[in-house]
Design an enzyme around this catalytic site. Structure first.
Site, PDB file in Angstrom:
ATOM      1  N   TYR A 198     -59.431 -10.561   3.048  1.00  0.00           N
ATOM      2  CA  TYR A 198     -58.658 -11.129   1.982  1.00  0.00           C
ATOM      3  C   TYR A 198     -57.303 -10.516   2.061  1.00  0.00           C
ATOM      4  O   TYR A 198     -57.264  -9.331   2.778  1.00  0.00           O
ATOM      5  CB  TYR A 198     -59.323 -10.620   0.662  1.00  0.00           C
ATOM      6  CG  TYR A 198     -59.531  -9.027   0.482  1.00  0.00           C
ATOM      7  CD1 TYR A 198     -60.507  -8.363   0.897  1.00  0.00           C
ATOM      8  CD2 TYR A 198     -58.383  -8.454  -0.305  1.00  0.00           C
ATOM      9  CE1 TYR A 198     -60.755  -6.946   0.632  1.00  0.00           C
ATOM     10  CE2 TYR A 198     -58.434  -6.876  -0.373  1.00  0.00           C
ATOM     11  CZ  TYR A 198     -59.586  -6.305  -0.029  1.00  0.00           C
ATOM     12  OH  TYR A 198     -59.841  -5.073  -0.182  1.00  0.00           O
ATOM     13  N   CYS A 199     -56.390 -10.778   1.411  1.00  0.00           N
ATOM     14  CA  CYS A 199     -54.961 -10.368   1.243  1.00  0.00           C
ATOM     15  C   CYS A 199     -54.644 -10.709  -0.136  1.00  0.00           C
ATOM     16  O   CYS A 199     -55.177 -11.104  -1.013  1.00  0.00           O
ATOM     17  CB  CYS A 199     -54.132 -10.859   2.526  1.00  0.00           C
ATOM     18  SG  CYS A 199     -53.906 -12.613   2.567  1.00  0.00           S
ATOM     19  N   THR A 200     -53.215 -10.452  -0.418  1.00  0.00           N
ATOM     20  CA  THR A 200     -52.558 -10.822  -1.515  1.00  0.00           C
ATOM     21  C   THR A 200     -52.454 -12.279  -2.137  1.00  0.00           C
ATOM     22  O   THR A 200     -52.947 -12.514  -3.240  1.00  0.00           O
ATOM     23  CB  THR A 200     -51.285 -10.370  -1.432  1.00  0.00           C
ATOM     24  OG1 THR A 200     -50.936  -8.963  -0.994  1.00  0.00           O
ATOM     25  CG2 THR A 200     -50.568 -10.145  -2.936  1.00  0.00           C
TER      26      THR A 200
END
Ligand SMILES: [Zn+2]
Ligand SMILES: [Zn+2]
Length: 344
Positions: free
Chosen positions: A176-178
């Site tokens: 996951y990331c922003t």
């Protein structure tokens, strides 16, 4: 006037990028759009804020261009309307500075896109969760139990993850990331390196927060989501997962040192913000509290750090430095002897 902050990206071949840049600037400026947009031959990566009443017109403007038609956007959950102060559209080599050689792996072989519910389910089934952001982003919020890289660049984080997971190539992995864009690259890169079961959070933490709210799901993400605009963070849950870097008490208030040649990111509680005048250290505080014209002469020949992407990553070291500086200050009355030549 109410404003909405939103973001979108797309990997798509763009031609005559400079011309496109000028067209978009004129078109979006007329709609009151502010924000930071990167254009390159490989696509678009945009974070913007605009008057809420112009959302439909902005949607039509995007859809009228083949390259941006139907591009999914993510609306920020927490918004004070002040996320951006100007419109900046920049032409770049890449839409994410990733430090990877693109021809070395297949960018179309990405990890499986998962929505919030599916991501939660796989987490609950025991998949390994990997945070693909930099250290200063995960400092104030993360998925429970996630591996949090210590690196402060994307390239550094991906190398660290490869090392960390080298014996786990068959295990289910969740990235996951922003906003999702970095996981497109990271998942393709991991698959290229032999990982067989890679999932990624579609739309990133920003859209996860929206889905959780809309569907009444439990948030496995705790704390705040670091964002790259004036807000610095948006709150996802009330959990406070970090401590003040200056005094060690529980806090997830993220801020930049107000001494502009420093500008370091840090977690700083309200009490320390007052004590250190919104600065990272007594040394920066001393400069910041001087009359503006003295500050200006002191800054001559020093470069200001305009980017918001360097963080204090050794709180212990910072506290030691603060103690030493306070002692020196008591002893000498200043931490900047050079100032005597500037103050009349
Ligand atoms: Zn504090
Ligand atoms: Zn500072």
């Amino acid at each position: 006037m109410s404003r909405t902050t939103l973001s979108f990206y797309r990997y798509v071949r763009l031609k005559e990028v400079e011309t496109l840049r000028h067209e978009l600037y004129t078109e979006w400026d007329a709609l009151g759009v502010l924000g930071r947009i990167y254009l390159s031959q490989e696509g678009v990566n945009a974070q913007v804020s605009l008057p809420t009443k112009n959302l439909d017109r902005f949607r039509s403007a995007l859809d009228s261009r083949e390259a941006f038609n139907n591009v999914p956007w993510k609306i920020a959950v927490e918004d004070d309307g002040k996320s951006f102060l100007k419109l900046a559209i920049k032409v770049k080599k890449k839409i994410v500075a990733d430090g990877l050689a693109d021809d070395a792996f297949d960018m179309t072989n990405v990890g499986e896109h998962l929505d919030a519910a599916a991501f939660n389910r796989k987490m609950e089934e025991g998949a390994l969760v990997i945070d693909m952001r930099n250290n200063y982003e995960s400092a104030i919020g993360y998925f429970e139990g996630a591996y949090l890289p210590k690196a402060d660049t994307f390239r550094g984080a991906i190398d660290e993850v490869l090392g960390e997971l080298k014996d786990k190539k068959q295990e289910p992995i969740l990235l996951y990331c922003t906003g999702g864009i970095r996981c497109e690259k990271a998942s393709a890169y991991l698959k290229h390196h032999g990982f067989s079961n890679v999932g990624q959070l579609h739309g990133g933490i920003i859209d996860y927060a929206r889905q959780i709210k809309a569907q009444g799901l439990e948030s496995h993400y705790k704390g705040q989501n670091f964002v790259f605009d004036e807000r610095l963070a948006e709150r996802i849950t009330d959990d406070v997962v970090s401590t003040c870097m200056q005094c060690g008490t529980s806090s997830d208030r993220i801020s930049n040192c107000h001494e502009v040649t420093c500008n370091m990111l840090l977690v700083q509680c309200e009490a320390c913000a007052t004590k250190y005048a919104e600065c990272c250290s007594p040394s920066c505080r001393e400069i910041h509290l001087l009359p503006e014209e003295v500050q200006r002469s002191w800054r001559k020949g020093r470069s200001t750090r305009s980017t918001k992407t360097k963080a204090i990553n050794d709180p212990e070291g910072l506290r030691k430095r603060i103690r030493e500086e306070e002692e020196l200050l008591t002893l000498n009355g200043t931490l900047h002897p050079e100032l005597t030549t500037l103050i009349p």
